[in-house]
Design a protein around this motif. Structure first.
Motif, PDB file in Angstrom:
ATOM      1  N   MET A 456       0.624  -0.948   0.023  1.00 50.56           N
ATOM      2  CA  MET A 456      -0.130  -0.022   0.095  1.00 50.56           C
ATOM      3  C   MET A 456       1.276   1.391  -0.190  1.00 50.56           C
ATOM      4  SD  MET A 456      -2.364  -1.272   2.471  1.00 50.56           S
ATOM      5  CE  MET A 456      -3.891  -0.273   2.934  1.00 50.56           C
ATOM      6  N   PRO A 457       0.101   2.128  -0.813  1.00 50.37           N
ATOM      7  CA  PRO A 457       1.393   3.573  -0.705  1.00 50.37           C
ATOM      8  C   PRO A 457       1.696   3.792   0.943  1.00 50.37           C
ATOM      9  CG  PRO A 457      -0.801   4.030  -1.882  1.00 50.37           C
ATOM     10  CD  PRO A 457      -1.122   2.869  -1.112  1.00 50.37           C
ATOM     11  N   ASP A 458       2.646   4.309   1.112  1.00 54.10           N
ATOM     12  CA  ASP A 458       3.727   4.830   1.861  1.00 54.10           C
ATOM     13  C   ASP A 458       2.556   6.023   3.220  1.00 54.10           C
ATOM     14  OD1 ASP A 458       4.907   2.899   1.391  1.00 54.10           O
ATOM     15  OD2 ASP A 458       7.145   4.726   1.513  1.00 54.10           O
ATOM     16  N   THR A 459       2.405   6.545   1.950  1.00 51.92           N
ATOM     17  CA  THR A 459       0.759   7.821   2.928  1.00 51.92           C
ATOM     18  C   THR A 459       0.553   7.584   3.680  1.00 51.92           C
ATOM     19  OG1 THR A 459      -0.533   7.868   0.952  1.00 51.92           O
ATOM     20  CG2 THR A 459       1.737   9.280   0.885  1.00 51.92           C
ATOM     21  N   LEU A 460       0.018   6.210   4.234  1.00 50.23           N
ATOM     22  CA  LEU A 460      -1.177   5.947   4.616  1.00 50.23           C
ATOM     23  C   LEU A 460      -0.196   4.800   5.572  1.00 50.23           C
ATOM     24  CD1 LEU A 460      -2.944   3.684   2.480  1.00 50.23           C
ATOM     25  CD2 LEU A 460      -3.797   5.855   3.165  1.00 50.23           C
ATOM     26  N   ILE A 461       0.850   4.798   5.937  1.00 49.36           N
ATOM     27  CA  ILE A 461       1.546   4.360   7.082  1.00 49.36           C
ATOM     28  C   ILE A 461       1.121   5.418   7.767  1.00 49.36           C
ATOM     29  CG2 ILE A 461       3.649   4.506   8.372  1.00 49.36           C
ATOM     30  CD1 ILE A 461       5.265   4.035   5.979  1.00 49.36           C
ATOM     31  N   PRO A 462       1.105   6.968   8.374  1.00 49.64           N
ATOM     32  CA  PRO A 462       0.565   7.654  10.197  1.00 49.64           C
ATOM     33  C   PRO A 462      -0.963   6.885  10.172  1.00 49.64           C
ATOM     34  CG  PRO A 462       1.684   8.572   8.410  1.00 49.64           C
ATOM     35  CD  PRO A 462       1.241   7.589   7.371  1.00 49.64           C
ATOM     36  N   TRP A 463      -1.923   6.405   9.302  1.00 49.82           N
ATOM     37  CA  TRP A 463      -3.136   6.611   9.486  1.00 49.82           C
ATOM     38  C   TRP A 463      -3.270   5.068  10.047  1.00 49.82           C
ATOM     39  CZ3 TRP A 463      -6.078  10.466   9.544  1.00 49.82           C
ATOM     40  CH2 TRP A 463      -5.612  11.878   9.156  1.00 49.82           C
ATOM     41  N   ILE A 464      -2.668   3.994   9.171  1.00 45.57           N
ATOM     42  CA  ILE A 464      -2.857   2.475   9.800  1.00 45.57           C
ATOM     43  C   ILE A 464      -2.173   2.709  10.639  1.00 45.57           C
ATOM     44  CG2 ILE A 464      -1.715   0.231   8.999  1.00 45.57           C
ATOM     45  CD1 ILE A 464      -1.758   1.228   6.163  1.00 45.57           C
ATOM     46  N   ALA A 465      -0.901   2.775  11.372  1.00 45.79           N
ATOM     47  CA  ALA A 465      -0.242   2.893  12.826  1.00 45.79           C
ATOM     48  C   ALA A 465      -1.600   3.423  13.634  1.00 45.79           C
ATOM     49  CB  ALA A 465       0.558   3.543  12.717  1.00 45.79           C
ATOM     50  N   ALA A 466      -1.871   4.848  13.656  1.00 49.91           N
ATOM     51  CA  ALA A 466      -3.242   4.929  14.805  1.00 49.91           C
ATOM     52  C   ALA A 466      -4.646   3.957  14.785  1.00 49.91           C
ATOM     53  CB  ALA A 466      -3.165   6.767  13.704  1.00 49.91           C
ATOM     54  N   VAL A 467      -4.474   3.326  13.859  1.00 49.77           N
ATOM     55  CA  VAL A 467      -5.710   2.514  13.894  1.00 49.77           C
ATOM     56  C   VAL A 467      -5.527   1.167  14.990  1.00 49.77           C
ATOM     57  CG1 VAL A 467      -7.349   1.131  12.239  1.00 49.77           C
ATOM     58  CG2 VAL A 467      -7.397   3.572  12.355  1.00 49.77           C
ATOM     59  N   VAL A 468      -4.328   1.171  14.112  1.00 45.62           N
ATOM     60  CA  VAL A 468      -4.570  -0.669  14.350  1.00 45.62           C
ATOM     61  C   VAL A 468      -3.591  -0.235  16.287  1.00 45.62           C
ATOM     62  CG1 VAL A 468      -2.793  -2.722  14.404  1.00 45.62           C
ATOM     63  CG2 VAL A 468      -3.701  -1.483  12.539  1.00 45.62           C
ATOM     64  N   GLY A 469      -3.211   1.278  16.342  1.00 48.25           N
ATOM     65  CA  GLY A 469      -2.022   1.158  17.580  1.00 48.25           C
ATOM     66  C   GLY A 469      -3.601   1.383  18.221  1.00 48.25           C
ATOM     67  N   GLY A 470      -4.615   2.353  17.779  1.00 40.71           N
ATOM     68  CA  GLY A 470      -5.426   2.836  19.147  1.00 40.71           C
ATOM     69  C   GLY A 470      -6.438   1.380  19.440  1.00 40.71           C
ATOM     70  N   ILE A 471      -7.190   0.354  18.204  1.00 37.32           N
ATOM     71  CA  ILE A 471      -7.718  -0.770  18.322  1.00 37.32           C
ATOM     72  C   ILE A 471      -7.008  -1.566  19.307  1.00 37.32           C
ATOM     73  CG2 ILE A 471      -8.255  -2.920  17.881  1.00 37.32           C
ATOM     74  CD1 ILE A 471      -9.302  -1.155  15.030  1.00 37.32           C
ATOM     75  N   SER A 472      -5.308  -1.712  19.327  1.00 40.05           N
ATOM     76  CA  SER A 472      -4.771  -2.627  20.493  1.00 40.05           C
ATOM     77  C   SER A 472      -5.081  -2.042  21.807  1.00 40.05           C
ATOM     78  CB  SER A 472      -3.012  -2.871  19.963  1.00 40.05           C
ATOM     79  OG  SER A 472      -3.455  -3.157  18.582  1.00 40.05           O
ATOM     80  N   LEU A 473      -4.864  -0.783  22.237  1.00 34.63           N
ATOM     81  CA  LEU A 473      -4.963  -0.242  22.966  1.00 34.63           C
ATOM     82  C   LEU A 473      -6.497  -0.384  23.829  1.00 34.63           C
ATOM     83  CD1 LEU A 473      -2.161   3.015  23.090  1.00 34.63           C
ATOM     84  CD2 LEU A 473      -2.569   1.194  23.800  1.00 34.63           C
ATOM     85  N   VAL A 474      -7.493  -0.055  22.836  1.00 31.02           N
ATOM     86  CA  VAL A 474      -8.763  -0.187  23.347  1.00 31.02           C
ATOM     87  C   VAL A 474      -9.454  -1.955  24.074  1.00 31.02           C
ATOM     88  CG1 VAL A 474     -11.089  -0.039  22.449  1.00 31.02           C
ATOM     89  CG2 VAL A 474      -9.476   1.594  22.406  1.00 31.02           C
ATOM     90  N   PHE A 475      -8.127  -2.177  23.419  1.00 31.81           N
ATOM     91  CA  PHE A 475      -8.606  -3.706  23.408  1.00 31.81           C
ATOM     92  C   PHE A 475      -7.987  -4.105  25.439  1.00 31.81           C
ATOM     93  CE2 PHE A 475      -6.783  -8.218  22.723  1.00 31.81           C
ATOM     94  CZ  PHE A 475      -7.963  -9.237  23.371  1.00 31.81           C
ATOM     95  N   LEU A 476      -6.511  -3.943  24.978  1.00 34.10           N
ATOM     96  CA  LEU A 476      -5.919  -4.070  25.996  1.00 34.10           C
ATOM     97  C   LEU A 476      -6.736  -3.442  27.085  1.00 34.10           C
ATOM     98  CD1 LEU A 476      -3.314  -5.101  27.444  1.00 34.10           C
ATOM     99  CD2 LEU A 476      -2.646  -2.509  27.605  1.00 34.10           C
ATOM    100  N   PHE A 477      -7.200  -2.368  27.353  1.00 36.55           N
ATOM    101  CA  PHE A 477      -8.107  -1.548  28.448  1.00 36.55           C
ATOM    102  C   PHE A 477      -9.310  -3.069  28.789  1.00 36.55           C
ATOM    103  CE2 PHE A 477     -11.583   0.835  29.481  1.00 36.55           C
ATOM    104  CZ  PHE A 477     -11.430   0.571  30.540  1.00 36.55           C
TER     105      PHE A 477
END
Length: 488
Positions: A456-477
């Motif tokens: 996928m385009p490199d421009t999506l890196i911040p968005w993918i990271a923000a979504v996956v990181g956010g979901i991971s933290l919410v799941f952990l909580f």
């Protein structure tokens, strides 16, 4: 050099401060009888002296990872130092220590069995397949890389390709012998010597660095990717750095190795110096090679040592021979060659033990060991055959290995999080929980944007990271809240 010194000091302090905290959080019990004593079978469960267990653990997890990974990671500049330090202390050390200690508590269990204990039978099966595939990749990488070095410095055939293939055959022959023999026959006798060679190499290069005092990039010069400056194609620091530098910071492969030594440790109280300590030592080795490579790439080191390319094996052989002289170079290269060979050996040994546990085949019988080992060696040989004639074959295998390695580490960190959530009090779940969220974000982002994945385009890196990181933290909580409610 100041950033390098600060990083080394931080790693040592991390062992004494955070390592102690993690050890207290787990709560080792010196009065427990360990599997090495309770299940002593003279093959895989064999009590050994602590210093020897440490040396073997260090050599098993080291391989080419903290050397080749650090060399390739150095192109990112001093941000590589930060990842090695923070990764080793807060992720890799936690990962290695807890997998080793949980294996001891569970009778020397392998990582799929530990996963099944905390996440259920389906995750156990997934971990079984994933860990076997990773171990095959590790075995292949750790055949290929020493064969490349040996083919370069000790050609035994007219052409380079044939020479490499002959060295591959010799290494595979050794693997077969060492994997089938009891752990104290080859591994227990010779691996401490190879570990000393690897440590000598690192210490000698460190002394050379202080004598030369090269002008290498510092933290305050900026943490951007310096790859293009070194004539190397640039990648984004996130997530590429965290996949490239694996064994020097955190590596899922280590979770397959800690149970091997968990079957040889005589007391639970020795877990921190063996498991956490070996990871910190590996981090120090990675730091030294990252600093050496920074000089190689950014301050004229390539011209000084007369290297023809920036490939990791070329850097190792050129630097060792140029900086350490004939004797030192031989010892240093022996350490670099021995490290991946011995890690490849224990990768196949670990695969044998994992499959034996799953199939319920006792391993005192040599025939049973052969039944499991031969298909593993055939699979690794086929994987190697399809890549050995490609001049970029090592990099291709390494990228697949790198992602699979870090993905396994992510899963294992979630398993360790589950362990703490089942305990009372369960507040320590954040020790592996935060690294689990981070590594999950790294691995999913990488497979989305890298060529080996979805591209996928490199421009999506911040968005993918923000979504996956956010979901991971919410799941952990919410997972922690649910487990706390169950406990009440």
């Amino acid at each position: 050099m100041y950033s390098f010194i600060i990083s080394m000091c931080a790693l040592v302090l991390g062992y004494f401060i955070y390592g102690y905290f993690v050890d207290r959080a787990f709560g080792p019990d010196p009065s427990r009888v360990t599997p090495a004593i309770a299940k002593n079978d003279g093959v895989d469960f064999v009590p050994m002296p602590t210093w020897k267990v440490f040396m073997i653990q260090f050599l098993n997890i080291a391989g080419t990872g903290p050397i080749f990974g650090a060399i390739m990671g150095a192109k990112f500049g001093p941000s590589c130092y930060l990842w090695i330090v923070l990764g080793s202390i807060f992720a890799g050390g936690v990962h290695d220590y807890l997998t080793g200690m949980l294996s001891i508590r569970d009778g020397g269990a392998s990582i799929p069995d530990i996963t099944g204990r905390y996440l259920g039978k389906w995750w156990k099966r997934i971990m079984l397949v994933f860990s076997i595939l990773l171990l095959l990749l590790v075995g292949t990488v750790f055949v290929y890389s020493p064969a490349l070095i040996l083919g370069k410095i000790a050609a035994i055939a007219p052409t380079a390709t044939v020479s490499i293939m002959l060295w591959v055959a010799i290494i595979f022959l050794y693997y077969i012998v060492a994997t089938l023999l009891p752990v104290d026959k080859v591994i227990g006798k010779f691996y401490p010597v190879f570990a000393l060679s690897l440590l000598f190499m690192a210490a000698a290069l460190c002394v050379c660095l202080f004598i030369k005092w090269p002008s290498i990039p510092e933290f305050w010069d900026g943490l951007y990717n310096r790859g293009p400056q070194a004539g190397i194609s640039g990648q984004h620091i996130f997530p590429a750095l965290f996949i490239t530098v694996a064994c020097g910071a955190i590596s899922g492969f280590h979770s397959t190795q800690s149970p091997i030594m968990a079957r040889c440790l005589k007391n639970e109280s020795l877990g921190r110096p063996v498991f956490y300590g070996a990871m910190i030592t590996e981090g120090l080795v990675a730091l030294i090679w990252a600093a050496v490579s920074s000089y190689f790439f950014f301050d004229g080191g390539m011209a000084e040592v007369g290297a023809g390319s920036a490939q990791a094996p070329e850097v190792v052989t050129s630097v060792a021979k140029s900086w350490l002289g004939i004797v030192g170079g031989i010892l240093a290269i022996m350490g670099v060659v021995a490290a991946p060979i011995t890690s490849g050996d224990t990768a196949f040994r670990s695969a044998r033990l994992i499959l034996a546990d799953f199939l319920g085949l006792e391993q005192k019988s040599k025939l049973n060991r052969l039944y499991i080992s031969i298909p593993l060696f055939i699979a690794a040989s086929l994987l190697l055959w399809f890549n050995i004639e490609d001049e970029n074959g090592f990099n291709i295998i390494w990228r697949y290995f790198g992602w699979a390695n870090q993905m396994l580490a992510s899963i294992v960190l979630w398993v360790l999080t589950s362990h703490f959530m089942e305990r009372r009090p369960h507040k320590y779940f954040l020790i592996p929980g935060i690294p689990a969220c981070f590594m999950t974000t790294v691995c999913i982002t990488y497979i989305c944007v890298d060529k080996i994945g979805l591209n996928m385009p490199d421009t999506l890196i911040p968005w993918i990271a923000a979504v996956v990181g956010g979901i991971s933290l919410v799941f952990l909580f919410f997972w922690s809240r649910r487990m706390a409610g169950i406990k009440r």
